[in-house]
Write an enzyme that holds these catalytic residues in place. Structure first.
Site, PDB file in Angstrom:
ATOM      1  CG  HIS A  54      -2.032   0.520 -13.391  1.00 45.72           C
ATOM      2  ND1 HIS A  54      -1.093  -0.483 -13.492  1.00 45.72           N
ATOM      3  CD2 HIS A  54      -1.414   1.533 -12.724  1.00 45.72           C
ATOM      4  CE1 HIS A  54       0.034  -0.096 -12.925  1.00 45.72           C
ATOM      5  NE2 HIS A  54      -0.137   1.124 -12.446  1.00 45.72           N
ATOM      6  CE1 TYR A  57      -4.357  -4.017  -9.656  1.00 46.69           C
ATOM      7  CE2 TYR A  57      -5.004  -4.382  -7.382  1.00 46.69           C
ATOM      8  CZ  TYR A  57      -4.044  -4.032  -8.314  1.00 46.69           C
ATOM      9  OH  TYR A  57      -2.774  -3.694  -7.901  1.00 46.69           O
ATOM     10  CD  GLU A  98       2.485  -1.264  -7.471  1.00 50.36           C
ATOM     11  OE1 GLU A  98       2.227  -1.525  -8.668  1.00 50.36           O
ATOM     12  OE2 GLU A  98       1.636  -0.858  -6.661  1.00 50.36           O
ATOM     13  CG  HIS A 100       6.703   1.726 -13.686  1.00 51.86           C
ATOM     14  ND1 HIS A 100       7.381   2.883 -13.939  1.00 51.86           N
ATOM     15  CD2 HIS A 100       5.470   2.130 -13.274  1.00 51.86           C
ATOM     16  CE1 HIS A 100       6.629   3.931 -13.679  1.00 51.86           C
ATOM     17  NE2 HIS A 100       5.458   3.498 -13.277  1.00 51.86           N
ATOM     18  CD  GLN A 245       4.774   7.596 -14.152  1.00 52.00           C
ATOM     19  OE1 GLN A 245       5.623   6.980 -14.788  1.00 52.00           O
ATOM     20  NE2 GLN A 245       3.652   7.043 -13.740  1.00 52.00           N
ATOM     21  CG  ASP A 504       0.738 -11.572  -6.525  1.00 51.47           C
ATOM     22  OD1 ASP A 504       0.388 -10.423  -6.846  1.00 51.47           O
ATOM     23  OD2 ASP A 504      -0.036 -12.368  -5.967  1.00 51.47           O
ATOM     24  N   GLY A 541       0.494  -7.100  -3.591  1.00 49.96           N
ATOM     25  CA  GLY A 541       0.788  -7.451  -4.975  1.00 49.96           C
ATOM     26  C   GLY A 541       0.275  -6.429  -5.957  1.00 49.96           C
TER      27      GLY A 541
END
EC number: 6.3.5.3
Length: 739
Positions: A54, A57, A98, A100, A245, A504, A541
């Site tokens: 995360h 990469y 992003e 989640h 969170q 992306d 991205g």
């Protein structure tokens, strides 16, 4: 409270495995980076999150290098908080998406809400004022009670955060498939505007300059959230709520305004600014220092805390929301403190920039971490994974095309059933929960091909969209990836815009499995091919891997977010037919393209076969349609996607309650074919000659297939249904299914 372990206990218990580090990575830290010293509890935790997929990469970095990232319009590409693209007049558009995903399954409301909050901070960390939010959502079958709960809470979370902070949610897409049942996708895109002179970087440089913590206090929420997002879901994942969170949009609104004021009025003392996102304080500060080639010395006693007895490990890894890091020129600290005090926000000096290249932390007078800063960021490991073609791909390649047959007597019923499919049916019941008009810049709201917002002080507008049909990628990741970019561009063009660039969210399965890594790297090839052909570089991205539940992966889903520029607001075009008597025009030819289609899924319950995609024809047709729009010849434009021509014609007729009378040389089944690169336009009869003249100057194909009527009947060859009945099915399907 987390119980701290000694370095020896960490080595003996191998708790680092639970945090996401492998034995090999732990040994690399101990032997190669720390020279044989055992990392302590805080250091091990920091490496665990910073070396997660995360954050660094490590599995996807070689894939990301395939993307074209530059162009004359690109002012800032990947590597900063968001990408920046020039739109003229010393203005730029800033945007990024992003994911989640994992948090939104465990705590759908907070997961989606904080996903929105995080991407908004990325935008204003660049110095831009956020002007729009878009989303791209994937859920399991809607007839499942758990899915309905997730849909309800995810959309409420996005609406709650965006509505409260006062940023319009203007567009997006929603799709449903069995593969997302245990792993929904929540991708959020934010778009902002900025003057060139205010563009910021996330950097900490200049020895002695101060590091400021600003915003909300630190709690224990979200600890190891980055590691949690870098693992497959298992049977116990739903209980990992501490990794999710909790957001406060009202706090974020204050933080946004304070940061914008610093950037615009005190930019001369601001060296760098970055959001505390994934991996919290350790990620933001170490990345800022590593990018600048600096070191950092931080005093954790000064970190604002909302909970008692927090240890360094918790403070560094917490992902509490609404926090930023600023690097401020030495001697100007009081200016920052006073400014944030005006907004009733903490602004605390927690450290300084050094030139030793080390990341050093102190707590209660003791050094609690001392590691090379680059080892946390720039020098994180990179893996070159094995790629293997899945067996299904060869089967699809060798198979015959799926060719359904639909009788004259059945075509109207098939059409009605398609209108009610969750992926096709109107998402009005979802997007009406969003405030799409706040800030009063929205010209085209949700429900058209792309959202359009005016650029105040100019005659320009921005078109924006999110797109991806994961079924195509399941059948052929390369062509599917190329189609995702092309469809996004089609949506921009149909709105009157010139595509500028993309962001992306690469949502894929476990990269350690060769077949799934092949999907990722092959999809990237297709995305790159379309980006080059359509001149839409990748400027930002996000990668979200390990989207699996109990070993079963999602469909490969690289969400494409695209922004386009409309040079003159008079060229803004929408999908709805405007008046009876207008001619209906089909741009592009229709072939037997049913593999991966909504029709195939509805009739057979599965997707199979090979798909075709002609990128050259796609580009030709897009250029022609955009020229026709800018020449003032088009009254409406709509791209063809799921459900094909029949669905596109119906959607164009719905908004104004009009009818259509279409005769086209196609079989009943071909009315629902999903051949790419096609548009449905409407033109005034008096513009037909000019339109046809323009067509002779292009290699695009086009034909008049009918006209708009005011009789309230949708007639397409043998298909006939009243517009009112079709609208009722289309708009009523999702609310009915959600009950």
């Amino acid at each position: 409270m987390t119980l701290e372990m000694s370095p020896e206990q960490i080595q003996e218990s191998k708790i680092y495995r639970e945090w996401g580090l492998t034995d090999e990575e732990y040994l690399k830290i101990k032997d190669e980076i720390l020279g044989g010293r055992l990392p302590n509890f805080t250091e091990t935790g920091m490496y665990a999150v910073m070396w997660s997929e995360h954050c660094c990469y490590k599995n996807s970095k070689p894939v990301l290098k395939k993307f074209p990232t530059t162009g004359p319009q690109v002012l800032m590409g990947p590597g900063e908080g968001a990408g920046v693209v020039d739109i003229g007049d010393d203005l730029a558009v800033v945007f990024k998406a992003e994911s989640h995903n994992h948090p939104s399954y465990v705590e759908p409301y907070e997961g989606a809400a904080t996903g929105s909050g995080g991407i908004i901070r990325d935008i204003f960390s660049m110095g831009a004022r956020p002007i729009a939010i878009l989303d791209s959502l994937r859920f399991g079958p809607i007839d499942n009670g758990k899915t309905r709960h997730i849909v309800d809470q995810v959309t409420a979370g996005i609406a709650g955060y965006g509505n409260c902070i006062g940023i319009p949610t203007v567009g997006g897409e929603v799709a449903f498939d069995e593969s997302y049942a245990g792993n929904p996708l929540v991708n959020v895109m934010c778009v902002g505007l900025i003057e060139h002179k205010h563009i910021q970087k996330g950097q900490a440089k200049g020895v002695g300059n101060s590091i400021f913590y600003v915003g909300a206090k630190t709690g224990r929420d979200g600890i190891h959230g980055a590691s949690f997002a870098s693992k497959e879901f298992g049977s116990g994942s739903e209980t990992q709520r501490s990794a999710v969170q909790v957001g406060d949009p009202f706090m974020e609104k204050l933080l946004l305004e304070a940061c914008i004021e610093v950037i615009q009025n005190h930019g001369d003392i601001l060296v760098g600014i970055q959001d505390m996102g994934a991996a919290g304080l350790v990620s933001s500060t170490s990345e800022m220092a590593s990018k600048a080639g600096s070191g950092l010395r931080l005093n954790l006693d000064n970190v604002p805390q909302r909970e008692t007895e927090m240890i360094p490990y918790e403070m560094m890894l917490s992902e509490s929301q609404e926090r930023m890091v600023l690097c401020v020129k030495k001697g100007h600290e009081q200016e920052i403190i006073d400014l944030f005090k005006k907004y009733d926000l903490d602004a605390v000096n927690i450290g300084e920039v050094t030139d030793d290249g080390f990341y050093t932390l102190y707590h209660k007078g003791q050094m609690v971490a001392h590691v090379p800063v680059d080892s946390l960021a720039e020098d994180a490991p990179t893996y070159y994974r094995e790629a293997k073609v899945p067996e299904r791909i060869q089967k699809f390649t060798d198979s015959e095309k799926y060719l359904p047959e639909i009788t004259d007597s059945a075509v109207s019923e098939i059409f009605k059933k398609l209108l009610a499919q969750p992926t096709i049916a109107s998402k009005k019941s979802i997007y009406e929960t969003y405030d799409s008009r706040v800030m009063t810049n929205t010209v085209v709201a949700p429900g058209s091909d792309a959202a359009v917002l005016r650029v105040r002080g100019t005659n320009k507008a921005l078109a924006m969209t999110t797109d991806c049909n994961a079924r195509y990628l399941y059948l052929d990741p390369e062509k599917g990836g190329a189609i995702a970019v092309a469809e996004a561009a089609r949506n921009i063009v149909a709105s009157g815009g010139k595509p500028l660039a993309i962001t992306d969210c690469l949502n894929f399965g476990n990269p350690e499995k060769p077949e799934q890594f092949w999907e990722l790297t092959t999809a990237a090839d297709g995305i790159s091919r379309s980006c080059l052909a359509l001149d839409t570089p990748v400027i930002s991205g996000n990668v979200s891997l390990y989207n699996e539940t109990n070993g079963s992966a999602i469909l490969p889903t690289p969400m494409i977010g695209m922004v386009g520029l409309i040079e003159d607001v008079k060229n803004i075009t929408t999908q709805e037919f405007k008046k009876a008597g207008d001619l209906i025009v089909l741009v592009g030819q229709i072939f037997d393209d049913f593999s991966g289609s909504e029709l195939q899924k509805m009739l057979t319950g599965e997707i199979s076969g090979k798909i075709d995609f002609d990128l050259e024809t796609e580009k030709v047709n897009q250029d022609f349609v955009l020229k026709a729009i800018t020449d003032g010849l088009i009254n409406s434009a709509h791209d063809l996607s799921e459900g094909g021509l029949a669905i596109a014609l119906a959607e164009s007729a719905f908004a104004n309650g009009l009818g259509i009378d279409v005769e086209v040389d196609l079989s009943n089944a071909q009315l629902f074919s999903e051949t790419q690169g096609r548009f449905v336009l409407s033109i005034s009869p008096e513009n037909q000659a000019a339109f046809e003249k323009l067509l002779t100057e292009s290699s695009a194909s086009s034909e008049v297939i009918g006209k708009v009527t005011d009789n309230g009947i949708l007639k397409i060859n043998e298909l006939s249904i009243s517009t009112d009945e079709a609208v009722s099915i289309y708009e009523g399907a999702l609310p009915c299914l959600m009950k």
